[in-house]
Design a protein around this motif. Structure first.
Motif, PDB file in Angstrom:
ATOM      1  N   PRO A 121      -6.122   6.688 -10.050  1.00 33.27           N
ATOM      2  CA  PRO A 121      -6.882   7.424  -9.038  1.00 33.27           C
ATOM      3  C   PRO A 121      -7.782   6.501  -8.220  1.00 33.27           C
ATOM      4  O   PRO A 121      -8.472   5.650  -8.773  1.00 33.27           O
ATOM      5  N   GLY A 122      -7.733   6.679  -6.926  1.00 24.94           N
ATOM      6  CA  GLY A 122      -8.592   5.913  -6.035  1.00 24.94           C
ATOM      7  C   GLY A 122      -8.066   4.531  -5.694  1.00 24.94           C
ATOM      8  O   GLY A 122      -8.742   3.786  -5.013  1.00 24.94           O
ATOM      9  N   GLY A 135      -5.832  12.947 -11.418  1.00 27.65           N
ATOM     10  CA  GLY A 135      -4.602  12.965 -10.637  1.00 27.65           C
ATOM     11  C   GLY A 135      -4.659  12.137  -9.377  1.00 27.65           C
ATOM     12  O   GLY A 135      -3.662  11.993  -8.680  1.00 27.65           O
ATOM     13  N   GLY A 136      -5.833  11.634  -9.037  1.00 29.18           N
ATOM     14  CA  GLY A 136      -5.930  10.796  -7.855  1.00 29.18           C
ATOM     15  C   GLY A 136      -6.151  11.587  -6.580  1.00 29.18           C
ATOM     16  O   GLY A 136      -6.124  12.809  -6.564  1.00 29.18           O
ATOM     17  N   TYR A 137      -6.380  10.819  -5.509  1.00 29.29           N
ATOM     18  CA  TYR A 137      -6.711  11.445  -4.230  1.00 29.29           C
ATOM     19  C   TYR A 137      -5.527  12.167  -3.602  1.00 29.29           C
ATOM     20  O   TYR A 137      -5.702  13.152  -2.894  1.00 29.29           O
ATOM     21  N   PHE A 156       6.899   8.485  -6.186  1.00 28.57           N
ATOM     22  CA  PHE A 156       6.284   9.795  -6.397  1.00 28.57           C
ATOM     23  C   PHE A 156       6.764  10.341  -7.724  1.00 28.57           C
ATOM     24  O   PHE A 156       7.956  10.344  -8.004  1.00 28.57           O
ATOM     25  N   LYS A 179       0.838  -1.187   0.000  1.00 30.56           N
ATOM     26  CA  LYS A 179       0.000   0.000   0.000  1.00 30.56           C
ATOM     27  C   LYS A 179       0.877   1.242   0.000  1.00 30.56           C
ATOM     28  O   LYS A 179       1.812   1.344   0.799  1.00 30.56           O
ATOM     29  N   SER A 180       0.621   2.180  -0.885  1.00 30.03           N
ATOM     30  CA  SER A 180       1.410   3.409  -0.885  1.00 30.03           C
ATOM     31  C   SER A 180       0.484   4.596  -0.704  1.00 30.03           C
ATOM     32  O   SER A 180      -0.732   4.459  -0.736  1.00 30.03           O
ATOM     33  N   LEU A 181       1.064   5.771  -0.495  1.00 30.45           N
ATOM     34  CA  LEU A 181       0.267   6.989  -0.316  1.00 30.45           C
ATOM     35  C   LEU A 181      -0.203   7.537  -1.643  1.00 30.45           C
ATOM     36  O   LEU A 181      -1.066   8.385  -1.715  1.00 30.45           O
ATOM     37  N   ASP A 182       0.412   7.025  -2.707  1.00 30.24           N
ATOM     38  CA  ASP A 182       0.311   7.697  -3.990  1.00 30.24           C
ATOM     39  C   ASP A 182      -0.694   6.981  -4.888  1.00 30.24           C
ATOM     40  O   ASP A 182      -0.538   5.803  -5.163  1.00 30.24           O
ATOM     41  N   ASP A 183      -1.732   7.673  -5.322  1.00 35.60           N
ATOM     42  CA  ASP A 183      -2.649   7.074  -6.287  1.00 35.60           C
ATOM     43  C   ASP A 183      -2.712   7.922  -7.539  1.00 35.60           C
ATOM     44  O   ASP A 183      -3.719   7.982  -8.211  1.00 35.60           O
ATOM     45  N   GLU A 184      -1.593   8.599  -7.838  1.00 33.31           N
ATOM     46  CA  GLU A 184      -1.602   9.537  -8.954  1.00 33.31           C
ATOM     47  C   GLU A 184      -1.929   8.841 -10.277  1.00 33.31           C
ATOM     48  O   GLU A 184      -2.715   9.353 -11.071  1.00 33.31           O
ATOM     49  N   LEU A 214       5.831  15.290 -11.179  1.00 31.26           N
ATOM     50  CA  LEU A 214       4.708  16.233 -11.136  1.00 31.26           C
ATOM     51  C   LEU A 214       4.234  16.425  -9.700  1.00 31.26           C
ATOM     52  O   LEU A 214       4.085  17.557  -9.219  1.00 31.26           O
ATOM     53  N   ILE A 215       4.042  15.298  -8.999  1.00 29.63           N
ATOM     54  CA  ILE A 215       3.564  15.378  -7.614  1.00 29.63           C
ATOM     55  C   ILE A 215       4.560  16.169  -6.774  1.00 29.63           C
ATOM     56  O   ILE A 215       4.176  17.039  -5.984  1.00 29.63           O
ATOM     57  N   VAL A 227       4.335  19.883  -7.696  1.00 29.20           N
ATOM     58  CA  VAL A 227       3.103  20.503  -7.191  1.00 29.20           C
ATOM     59  C   VAL A 227       3.181  20.654  -5.673  1.00 29.20           C
ATOM     60  O   VAL A 227       2.838  21.689  -5.112  1.00 29.20           O
ATOM     61  N   MET A 228       3.712  19.617  -5.043  1.00 35.83           N
ATOM     62  CA  MET A 228       3.791  19.660  -3.596  1.00 35.83           C
ATOM     63  C   MET A 228       4.712  20.781  -3.133  1.00 35.83           C
ATOM     64  O   MET A 228       4.370  21.535  -2.228  1.00 35.83           O
ATOM     65  N   PHE A 249      -4.741   2.583  -4.041  1.00 40.36           N
ATOM     66  CA  PHE A 249      -3.488   2.847  -3.340  1.00 40.36           C
ATOM     67  C   PHE A 249      -2.624   1.592  -3.232  1.00 40.36           C
ATOM     68  O   PHE A 249      -1.494   1.659  -2.815  1.00 40.36           O
TER      69      PHE A 249
END
Lengths: 410, 522
Positions: A258-259, B411-413, A368, A250-255, A371-372, A375-376, A261
């Motif tokens: 989407p939806g 882009g996802g959650y 990651f 399981k990761s934090l990233d669902d880029e 892009l993430i 943006v972050m 993980f």
């Protein structure tokens, strides 16, 4: 102030970007793709009527990957790593019933095959979304053989990818008449990237992406809450004691998906230990409509790895391939079910689309994306800087005010 | 900020005997004394009830979504119309409603009219369902929207009028939790109600009858507005309070002269709320997939934000009333919310923790932020100001909710959470800017409660002094008695001075003419 001028900011981002590109390019190799329909089958009449085998050669700088996509009876995908010289040879008179009717001109370094051996339809009365492996009653689960008739819808080949789309249906005169369509789409790529469609799985140049669609199935009578599951049988030229290891990460990233993980890997022990074995990888998500988005998605579940059945492999590419002796090499199977509680069951849309990759090496890890990170850093870093600066400003002003007070009081 | 004043006007003395009589007639008991806590408390209950009907009916379609779509044969997109026809027009009409209330109707009549519109709108929706005419239902939702959103503005204005300088923050908190109660009761009551009615009727008639029964709550709200209007009138007479002591009238162009701090408060409001409501709307799948909750658990986690805020917002309100310092309160609540979103985005900690924190932050902000408007905007413009704020909030929410859907699908959650965090950072930075701006303009927003009291007293006595000076200064030739009764702003005195030395004033500077021009409308 230590703030760099704007052009220097953009220049530094550009450098970062170029580094990232270089890094991603150097981390994997590119391969040249060549696809052949029914290789070596010029005189045999049955190759003219239908496509049974598609062979994709992927030549890299050091070695060659072979993908053999076979649609005789059950769909099978074979991945083999060989030297540049090796070539696929099929003895069409004996194929697929004789063992060793499919071989390479020089013995492959490694080979790994996956067979879609069976479909299960199960009656999920309690709406759990899960298949109960212990329950074999015929009011609960209905075993469906894979379709007999496979028709090629598309074979597309260019510099970047090879794509094969096959539609499978059941013969009208077969004993277990089944209405519906099984579509299998196979793709392989020149380089490492995310696939263009959701779930955007990450594939290397050593992998085949397999998409299974179960479309417009007429559910069995007496099954109110039908869901489907599939059995995958895996074979590899490894010792049968090695086994297959599953990992659900399981990761934090669902880029990219989407939806979703979670990332599921199944690895042979060779892949797990040294990164030179076969693997399967997927996101536990299935789409229930052609328009793939979060609303049209449901979950998938997989069950513990069991021993594969030799009987299931009869008459398939796995048995016909000379690379492994199914009696002694690794032969395992896993079930994957589609659906989650509260999703309205299969009949809500009459469609389930599930995608996985199979390949050679270590399953690719998602990180990651640039892009993430960009943006972050912009969205969260900038305000933080502003708040710190304004805090400093307030503090400074307080100090100067106090000085003023002192002056006034004197 | 310079034209609110609580100077008793001279002509109010004429009604003094009247008020004594009334107080005696009531037996002098504390329930009837407008100064007493009990009188105000009754007002508070009515103020809360006033919004109950519209909050209850707003979510009727959502509570009965399946039945609605089946009975009336609606598609999902048609169903969404019931909400979009409520919310999009209110983006503009809140301002109009607030302005009309300030300028034409006055708060009492205005509130009654808006409540009546709600009753009419809801009745039309029910009628549309009974006749199975979808366009009629949409039209009803439109009228309901006009009334409902303006009613919310009126509710805020009432609260300020009655409770400013007293328990205002608590009242805002309580009103919010009561709104939550309204929508929660709706979700738990409508389903059983439908089942009960369906034993007598079926199909669209059943839906219609259920909606008719639900519309009774709006009649209750209408009744409470009428009683509240009567109480307010009585309190005004007895306390010799005048809504508009300075005799100034709001104009629609005043909006552009609202202080910068007001616009920044509105920005905080938008930037903060977009990180709450769209998140809750999209949260269910996030909780199921990322944290492995069951659908029922995910719903509980989702609703915990509202549950917590319903309980804690009046409590936070009391705290803010006691200690003041609204900006610090907002700053802390935004920080807490950033923490909760960060927890949800960057960790696998049980989402109960994150959403509970979010509920705390949300309720703290609501009790701290909304009363700040009343401190920077003079009373006669307050309806308009709350209207503008509500409109800006509705517009922001409508647009950002669309945007959030696009972000999640592409882009996802994680990206969505980063977007929410960025919005919250904007709110946080704006709060800091409000603090800096405010502290260089008197600093009323961040005073403690005690400092605020002193500040108000000083301001009133300064205005008294100004008036006396003017009277004593002689040269009374052009001062009418009417002028003496009104306090004068710097603006007023400057204009008088300029006109005396013969400078030509632009026509809209002439206050006498301005008064005349708008008198007809009052």
């Amino acid at each position: 102030m230590a703030v760099p001028p704007p052009d220097r900011i953009s220049a530094s981002y550009l450098i970062l970007f170029v580094f990232a590109l270089l890094f991603s390019a150097s981390s994997s190799q590119e391969r040249q793709l060549t696809a052949t329909k029914n290789p070596g089958c010029n005189e045999n009449p049955r190759c003219n009527s239908s496509v049974e085998v598609v062979h994709v050669r992927a030549d890299g700088p050091n070695d060659t990957m072979h993908y053999v996509w076979c649609f005789h009876s059950e769909p099978t995908v074979l991945v083999a790593l060989t030297s540049h010289e090796a070539n696929l040879s099929v003895s069409w008179q004996d194929f697929p019933n004789a063992s060793s009717s499919v071989s390479f001109t020089s013995q492959p370094f490694y080979s790994f095959g996956v067979l879609m051996s069976q479909i299960y339809e199960f009656n999920d009365i309690n709406d759990t979304g899960l298949l109960d492996p212990a329950n074999n009653s015929n009011t609960y689960v209905n075993k469906i053989e894979m379709p007999e008739v496979w028709e090629m819808k598309m074979l597309q080949q260019n510099r970047d990818f090879v794509r094969l789309v096959m539609d499978g249906t059941w013969k009208k005169n077969s004993t277990s008449i089944k209405n519906g369509l099984i579509r299998v789409e196979l793709e392989t790529y020149r380089s490492t990237d995310h696939s263009p469609n959701l779930p955007h799985l990450l594939h290397s140049s050593n992998a085949t992406l397999i998409e299974l669609s179960i479309v417009n199935m007429v559910t069995s009578s007496g099954f109110e809450n039908s869901r489907y599951a599939i059995e995958l049988t895996m074979a590899a030229n490894e010792s049968s004691s090695g086994g297959i290891y599953s990992r659900s990460f399981k990761s934090l990233d669902d880029e990219h998906t989407p939806g979703v993980f979670t990332l599921v890997d199944l690895q042979t022990s060779a892949s797990k230990q040294s990164g030179n074995g076969g693997y399967l990888q997927w996101r536990p998500v299935a789409y229930v409509a052609d328009e793939r988005d979060i609303i049209n998605s449901t979950e998938t579940a997989f069950y513990s790895v069991k021993n594969g059945s030799l009987l299931q492999c009869e008459g398939t590419l796995l048995a016909a391939f000379s690379g492994f002796d199914l009696n002694t090499s690794l032969l395992k199977a896993v079930n994957v079910s589609f659906g989650a509680s509260d999703d309205g069951f299969y009949s809500a849309t009459n469609k389930t689309i599930w995608t996985f990759t199979m390949g050679y090496g270590h399953p690719p890890d998602e990180n990651f994306s640039l892009l993430i990170i960009l943006v972050m850093s912009v969205c969260l870093g900038l305000p933080a800087v502003i708040i710190v600066l304004s805090g400093l400003y307030v503090a400074l002003r307080r100090i100067t005010y106090r000085k003023d007070d002192l002056l006034l009081s004197e | 900020m310079d034209d609110i004043s609580r100077v008793d006007s001279v002509n109010a003395t004429t009604s003094e005997d009247d008020s004594e009589q009334e107080q005696q007639g009531c037996g002098g008991s504390s329930c009837c004394n407008p100064k007493s806590c009990i009188y105000r408390f009754c007002g508070l209950v009515l103020m809360c009830l006033l919004g109950f009907g519209s909050y209850f009916c707003y979510d009727n379609p959502a509570a009965l979504q399946d039945n609605f779509m089946k009975d009336l044969n609606l598609s999902t997109s048609q169903f969404v119309y019931l909400y979009s026809w409520y919310s999009w027009p209110s983006v503009v009409l809140c301002i109009v409603g607030g302005f009309l209330m300030d300028r034409v109707f006055g708060i009492r009549l205005g509130t009654c009219i808006f409540a009546l519109l709600v009753v009419v709108g809801v009745t039309i929706v029910a009628l549309g369902a009974i006749l199975n005419k979808f366009w009629l239902m949409v039209a009803g939702r439109f009228i309901f929207g006009i009334g409902g959103e303006s009613l919310a503005v009126a509710q805020n204005t009432y609260a300020v009028l009655w409770f400013k300088g007293k328990e205002l923050n608590m009242v805002f908190g309580l009103q919010m939790s009561f709104a939550r109660v309204g929508s929660t009761v709706n979700f738990s009551v409508m389903e059983p109600l439908y089942k009960w009615v369906s034993t007598y009727y079926d199909g669209f008639t059943c839906t219609g009858v259920v909606l008719f029964i639900a519309s009774a709550t709006t009649v209750l709200s209408l009744l409470s507005t009428i009683i509240l209007a009567w109480m307010d009138r009585r309190a005004e007479r007895l306390l010799k309070r005048r809504d508009n002591q300075s005799g100034e009238v709001v104009r629609i162009t005043d909006i552009k002269d609202f202080p910068a701090s007001f616009w920044m408060i509105a920005l905080v409001c938008v930037a903060y709320y977009v990180a709450i409501f769209p998140f809750i709307a999209l949260g269910k799948v996030f909780f199921i997939r990322k944290f492995g909750l069951s659908p029922a658990e995910a719903n509980t986690v989702n609703s915990i934000v509202y549950t917590i805020s319903a309980v804690s917002s009046p409590l936070f309100g009391i705290l803010v009333d006691k200690f003041g310092r609204n900006i610090v309160c907002c700053f802390v609540s935004i920080l807490v919310t950033i923490g909760s979103h960060a927890l949800l985005a960057f960790s696998f900690v049980n989402p109960f923790v994150g959403t509970s924190l979010m509920g705390l932050g949300y309720s703290m902000l609501a009790s701290g932020l909304w009363p700040m408007t009343a401190m920077v905007i003079p009373e006669h413009q307050l309806g308009t100001a709350y209207g503008v704020m509500q409109s800006v909030q509705n517009l922001g929410l409508a647009l950002i909710t669309l945007l959030c859907g696009i972000i999640v699908d592409n882009g996802g959650y994680l990206m969505l959470e980063i977007f929410f965090l960025a919005c919250l950072c904007v709110a946080l930075v704006t709060t800091v800017v409000i603090y800096l701006y405010d502290s260089s303009h008197g600093g009323i927003l961040n005073m403690s409660a005690a400092e605020r009291e002193v500040y108000e007293k000083n301001r009133i006595s300064a205005e008294d002094l100004e008036r006396e000076k003017l009277v004593a200064a002689g040269s009374m030739s052009d001062i009418t008695p009417q002028d003496l009764l009104q306090p004068h702003s710097d603006f007023h005195i400057r204009n008088r001075y300029l006109s005396r030395i013969g400078a030509n004033l632009p026509s809209h500077y002439n206050e006498n003419q301005k008064g005349l021009a708008y008198r007809a409308l009052r």
